[in-house]
Every structure is written in C-alpha cells, then in structure tokens.
Motif scaffolding. Structure first.
Motif, PDB file in Angstrom:
ATOM      1  N   UNK A   1      61.230 -22.725  46.341  1.00 13.53           N
ATOM      2  CA  UNK A   1      62.604 -22.648  46.847  1.00 13.53           C
ATOM      3  C   UNK A   1      63.367 -23.915  46.471  1.00 13.53           C
ATOM      4  N   UNK A   2      64.682 -23.827  46.263  1.00 14.06           N
ATOM      5  CA  UNK A   2      65.481 -25.031  46.004  1.00 14.06           C
ATOM      6  C   UNK A   2      65.459 -25.972  47.205  1.00 14.06           C
ATOM      7  N   UNK A   3      65.608 -27.246  46.951  1.00 13.55           N
ATOM      8  CA  UNK A   3      65.585 -28.223  48.027  1.00 13.55           C
ATOM      9  C   UNK A   3      66.656 -27.991  49.073  1.00 13.55           C
ATOM     10  N   UNK A   4      67.800 -27.422  48.646  1.00  8.90           N
ATOM     11  CA  UNK A   4      68.903 -27.201  49.574  1.00  8.90           C
ATOM     12  C   UNK A   4      68.575 -26.193  50.661  1.00  8.90           C
ATOM     13  N   UNK A   5      67.547 -25.365  50.445  1.00  8.34           N
ATOM     14  CA  UNK A   5      67.167 -24.336  51.423  1.00  8.34           C
ATOM     15  C   UNK A   5      66.397 -24.951  52.584  1.00  8.34           C
ATOM     16  N   UNK A   6      65.684 -26.044  52.323  1.00  7.97           N
ATOM     17  CA  UNK A   6      64.883 -26.679  53.363  1.00  7.97           C
ATOM     18  C   UNK A   6      65.776 -27.502  54.285  1.00  7.97           C
ATOM     19  N   UNK A   7      65.294 -27.742  55.503  1.00  6.93           N
ATOM     20  CA  UNK A   7      66.087 -28.500  56.465  1.00  6.93           C
ATOM     21  C   UNK A   7      65.190 -29.391  57.306  1.00  6.93           C
ATOM     22  N   UNK A   8      65.810 -30.383  57.954  1.00  9.62           N
ATOM     23  CA  UNK A   8      65.059 -31.358  58.737  1.00  9.62           C
ATOM     24  C   UNK A   8      64.532 -30.793  60.050  1.00  9.62           C
ATOM     25  N   UNK A   9      65.136 -29.700  60.530  1.00  6.00           N
ATOM     26  CA  UNK A   9      64.739 -29.178  61.839  1.00  6.00           C
ATOM     27  C   UNK A   9      63.739 -28.031  61.757  1.00  6.00           C
ATOM     28  N   UNK A  10      63.187 -27.784  60.562  1.00  9.08           N
ATOM     29  CA  UNK A  10      62.161 -26.747  60.428  1.00  9.08           C
ATOM     30  C   UNK A  10      61.146 -27.173  59.384  1.00  9.08           C
TER      31      UNK A  10
ATOM     32  N   UNK B   1      58.855 -33.501  55.623  1.00 10.17           N
ATOM     33  CA  UNK B   1      59.057 -33.112  54.224  1.00 10.17           C
ATOM     34  C   UNK B   1      60.239 -32.168  54.054  1.00 10.17           C
ATOM     35  N   UNK B   2      60.588 -31.417  55.085  1.00 18.84           N
ATOM     36  CA  UNK B   2      61.707 -30.484  54.975  1.00 18.84           C
ATOM     37  C   UNK B   2      63.029 -31.193  54.726  1.00 18.84           C
ATOM     38  N   UNK B   3      63.354 -32.157  55.577  1.00 24.24           N
ATOM     39  CA  UNK B   3      64.589 -32.914  55.414  1.00 24.24           C
ATOM     40  C   UNK B   3      64.584 -33.747  54.148  1.00 24.24           C
ATOM     41  N   UNK B   4      63.431 -34.293  53.765  1.00 26.67           N
ATOM     42  CA  UNK B   4      63.359 -35.121  52.560  1.00 26.67           C
ATOM     43  C   UNK B   4      63.507 -34.284  51.296  1.00 26.67           C
ATOM     44  N   UNK B   5      62.965 -33.079  51.290  1.00 26.53           N
ATOM     45  CA  UNK B   5      63.177 -32.180  50.154  1.00 26.53           C
ATOM     46  C   UNK B   5      64.656 -31.835  50.022  1.00 26.53           C
TER      47      UNK B   5
ATOM     48  N   UNK C   1      50.677 -32.190  45.769  1.00 26.46           N
ATOM     49  CA  UNK C   1      50.507 -30.778  45.421  1.00 26.46           C
ATOM     50  C   UNK C   1      51.368 -29.860  46.269  1.00 26.46           C
ATOM     51  N   UNK C   2      51.410 -30.117  47.568  1.00 21.65           N
ATOM     52  CA  UNK C   2      52.206 -29.273  48.463  1.00 21.65           C
ATOM     53  C   UNK C   2      53.693 -29.371  48.151  1.00 21.65           C
ATOM     54  N   UNK C   3      54.180 -30.593  47.916  1.00 27.31           N
ATOM     55  CA  UNK C   3      55.610 -30.776  47.637  1.00 27.31           C
ATOM     56  C   UNK C   3      55.992 -30.123  46.312  1.00 27.31           C
ATOM     57  N   UNK C   4      55.144 -30.240  45.303  1.00 26.91           N
ATOM     58  CA  UNK C   4      55.417 -29.581  44.021  1.00 26.91           C
ATOM     59  C   UNK C   4      55.509 -28.072  44.207  1.00 26.91           C
ATOM     60  N   UNK C   5      54.580 -27.511  44.976  1.00 19.18           N
ATOM     61  CA  UNK C   5      54.614 -26.067  45.245  1.00 19.18           C
ATOM     62  C   UNK C   5      55.887 -25.670  45.974  1.00 19.18           C
TER      63      UNK C   5
END
Length: 488
Positions: A282-291, A55-59, A273-277
């Motif tokens: 945080x903005x999607x750009x903050x998330x990453x595929x390796x965490x 979900x990190x990389x997809x967000x 629910x988790x993805x909406x939260x």
C-alpha cells in the motif's frame, strides 16, 4: 562504587570478572531466568510498540525510505547491545549499565545514567499504555470508554503480574515474544503471497508500482526520513534488556552472546523486511499514526477478522513492552538505591525477590501518563515518544562511553576483555555516539514536538544537578560503607 574508590581499594590488577567488586544492588536476586527466557527477551526487545504502532505514522511521513532508516538505526543499535554484551560477560549485573557507569564513570555517571534510563522507561510506559488504549479503541465495543480509563486498566493489570516473580515475568515475555514472532512471520507469508499472486489490496495491485507511482522511495524528500530517526531509535529501545536480564540468569556467559548475535538478523528480517512489504502492498499515504500498519493491510484484503486478530497481537506487544519497562526500572532503581542515588524504598524486595519499590515508582509516573491521555488523547503518544528518545539516546551514549573506558583499561592491563567483543573499537563507539547525538540534534527540525522536547534538556539538567546536590551526602556515605567492607 566509584572508579576512584575501586582503584584505591584494589591494589592488584583485576584480570577476570571474579575479581571485580560486585554491585551491592545485585544481592538477593534469584537466578530463575533460563536461556530460552533471555533469548526471547532479546527478540521481544527487538519487536515492540515502535514497529507495531509507530511504523504506521512513520510510513505516512517518510514513505518506503523508512526501511533505510530502520536499517541504519538497527546497525548502531546492534553496536550498542554488542558493547553492553561484552560488559555483561566482564561482570554480569542486574544494575547493568548503571553498575558499569559506577565503575568506569564514578557515582555521578551512574546517577545520570540511572535517572535518564528511568526517564526513558517511565515515559515509554506512558507510550505503551497510550498504545494499548488506541489498539482497544479499534473495536467498536470499546470506543465509548475514555482513552485514559483503558490506559489505567492496562497499567493495573501489568503491575499486578510484574510483582509476582521474575520467573513469571520471564514466562510472560517468552510467550509474548512467541506470539509477536509468529504473527510477524505469518504476516510476511501473507504479504509475499499477495505479491506473488498480485492479489489486490485496497483496490490496488501490490508490487514495485505501488512505490514508483506514489513518489518513489523518498516521496516527501530526505528531511522526513531524517526527522523519523529518533522515533526509529525508540523502536529499538528495549534491546538493552538483555544486559539487565543477564543478572538473573545462571549462565550469562553462554546465554548472552547467542542472544546478542541474533539481534542483527532479527532487525533485518522483522523491521526492514516488514516495512519493505508494507511499502509494496500500500502507498505510505494510506497508513496512519492511530492504527497499526499491519491492521491497515489485513483489513483491506477482504478478511475483517484478520484485522481483529492482528490488533489483538499488537495489543499483546504493547503489554509486553510495558511489562519489560517495569521489570528493568525496578532493577536499575534498586542498584541506584543501594548506592544512595535513588529513594531508599526503591531498594526493597518482596518475598519473591522482586524489587517492588522501583516498580511502584515507575507506575506512579505512568499514572501521570493516564492524565496526559485524559488531557491530550490525540497527542499523548507522540509527546512521550520524543521525551523517551532523550532517555534512550543518553543511555546508549553512556553505554558506549563506558565501553571506551573499559577497553582503555584493558589495554593498560587493569582488566581483561572477554572473547566476545565489540569489533572495531574505538571507531565503532565514537561513530555510534556521533550518530546518536546527530539524531538528537535532528529533533530541532520538528517544531511541533521535537523542538519542544529539546527545550526540555536544560530543565532536565537542572533537575539532575539539583537532585545530585540533594543526595550526594547519602551517596558518599554508601560509598564509604562499601569501601570499608571491601578492604576488611
């Protein structure tokens, strides 16, 4: 046994599950899985590496619209598992959809179904050990250890546990699922608290403004959402475990409907629910595929230990997925081996009634994944995820095709459908098949990995055809022996 052989051997119409010829691969199993085991296996199948890591990389790629992708894919995933649940109540089998493919599509159908499922779980196992290595690298004390070494250690540990007994597997999955559910519920409470109190997360105030100020629901347009669909399907890949586990429980008619029906609300609560939260925090750009995205959030609220705890939990989730993959492929390969379409040694069982031959074969492929982690540590997860998607999509399509034929036979009086049914047949099956094939075609729009994955399809087809011609005599011999025993 093929559908033609069954129809020839059984003159009278079949009206209940007891009259259906049993799969030879079902013999020898214990019935040690309890209702609580199967229920939690269903939950564990709906909550895995695809959510905790993927979900990190997809967000990052799709933004908040990822929640819509999870919802849409979740609906079709529910249709698949509901269709499988109906087939399970018709005839429980540890061979699951491979056994049903044998009955409704013939030996060739079972052969394709089984080996594509093996492709799914063997490559998923590679994704899981890759995820475990990535999670472990989160802690500084492990960063000096090569990713491939950590992957190999994880594989050895899970293999050792999986070979003990099905009861131990059930207990492990029960507690793994408890940990995953408790953690997600805990995270959702934390997320709701952060939203309600407007507590800053990484220097930003959470809420709708996080979405509106960063490009809206579709920050990068519609195409990135389309491209992540096959990865989202991967997140639901273990839902069919309910069908395999039903062959080792004493009361499938009571356990399976409850487990299947609960999947839909779990998808809505835990995934959407988790993805909406996450998108509100945080903005999607903050998330990453390796965490893990959950680790990202918890690490930014000023409680470093929270990130450590969550990372330990998602590490557990990856171990759970790997454990489930070894379990299911062991049973599927044994069903195939008894019909002659898999190596003979995969039919072997140990004293604990565990089909260790098939489990070891899956592990052998996972060892190749250790090599992939050595050669391309940064790309290993995404590569095997896409290859696994080929196996997942083909498996689900075969389940829906089997259900279509099952319903058609029920209408002619050859079989009787149980009261637990997939609604809307045949429209539901056809819509699901079209959606799954569309997701497969969407991979062409990803030139980096997806397109290369689709180009593997001709190679896989050649291998399947060559493999069939290599083993068809053995399959025919096994089929004739089973037919002879049936008409005695």
């Amino acid at each position: 046994m093929s559908k033609d052989a069954v129809n020839t051997a059984v003159a009278a119409p079949r009206t209940d599950a007891a009259q259906v010829p049993a799969d030879a691969g079902d013999a020898g199993y214990s019935k040690d899985l309890k209702a609580r085991h199967v229920n939690m296996i269903a939950i564990g199948g709906a909550i895995g590496t695809g959510l905790f890591l993927g979900a990190g990389g997809r967000l990052h790629d799709a933004g908040p619209a990822l929640a819509i992708a999870y919802l849409v894919c979740g609906v079709f995933a529910f249709f698949v598992v509901r269709a499988l649940g109906e087939l399970v109540l018709y005839r429980p089998s540890s061979g699951s959809f491979v056994s049903y493919a044998r009955e409704f599509l013939g030996e060739k159908g079972a052969y394709v179904a089984g080996w594509m499922y093996f492709l799914n779980w063997s490559t998923t196992g590679i994704a899981d050990i890759t995820a475990i290595a990535l999670y472990t690298h989160y802690w500084s004390m492990f960063t000096s250890i090569p990713q491939w070494t950590l992957a190999l250690i994880a594989l050895a540990v899970v293999l050792a546990v999986n070979l003990i007994s099905v009861k131990i597997f059930g207990e492990m999955e029960f507690w793994f699922a408890i940990i995953k559910v408790a953690t997600l519920v805990g995270f959702m409470f934390v997320g709701i608290f952060l939203l309600a109190t407007q507590h800053e997360v990484g220097g930003r105030t959470p809420g709708l403004s996080v979405i509106t100020d960063n490009g809206g629901v579709f920050p990068h347009g519609l195409m990135p959402v389309v491209l992540v669909m096959q990865g989202v399907i991967f997140a639901y890949a273990a839902l069919e475990l309910v069908g395999v586990a039903a062959g080792e429980t004493a009361e499938p008619e009571k356990v399976v409907p409850r487990a299947v029906n609960s999947i839909m609300w779990r998808v809505g609560l835990f995934y959407v629910g988790s993805v909406v939260l996450l998108a509100l925090l945080l903005p999607g750009s903050v998330y990453s595929a390796d965490q893990s995205p959950f680790v990202t959030v918890l690490s930014k609220i000023g409680v470093p230990a929270a990130g450590d705890v969550m990372n330990l939990v998602v590490l557990t989730a990856a171990m759970s997925s790997l454990n489930s993959g070894l379990y299911s492929t062991g049973r599927i390969l044994r069903s195939m081996a008894m019909a002659g379409s898999a190596p003979r040694f995969t039919a072997r069982m140990n004293r604990s009634q565990v089909p260790y031959g098939g489990i070891l074969l899956t592990c052998a492929v996972c060892v190749l994944g250790v090599g992939l982690n050595y050669l391309m540590p940064s790309q290993a997860f995404e590569i095997v995820l896409n290859v696994a998607s080929l196996g997942i999509i083909s498996t689900w399509v075969i389940i829906m095709v089997c259900h279509l034929i099952f319903v058609r036979r029920a209408r002619t009086g050859l079989v009787t459908r149980p009261s637990f049914r997939l609604p809307g047949s045949p429209v539901t099956e056809i819509a699901t098949i079209v959606f799954l094939l569309a997701c497969l075609a969407m991979m062409w729009n990803d030139p980096e990995v997806g397109r290369k994955t689709l180009l593997l399809i001709p190679a896989i087809a050649v291998l399947l055809v060559g493999g069939w011609y290599a083993i068809r005599r053995r399959v025919t011999k096994a089929e004739d022996q089973e037919l002879a025993e049936l008409i005695k």
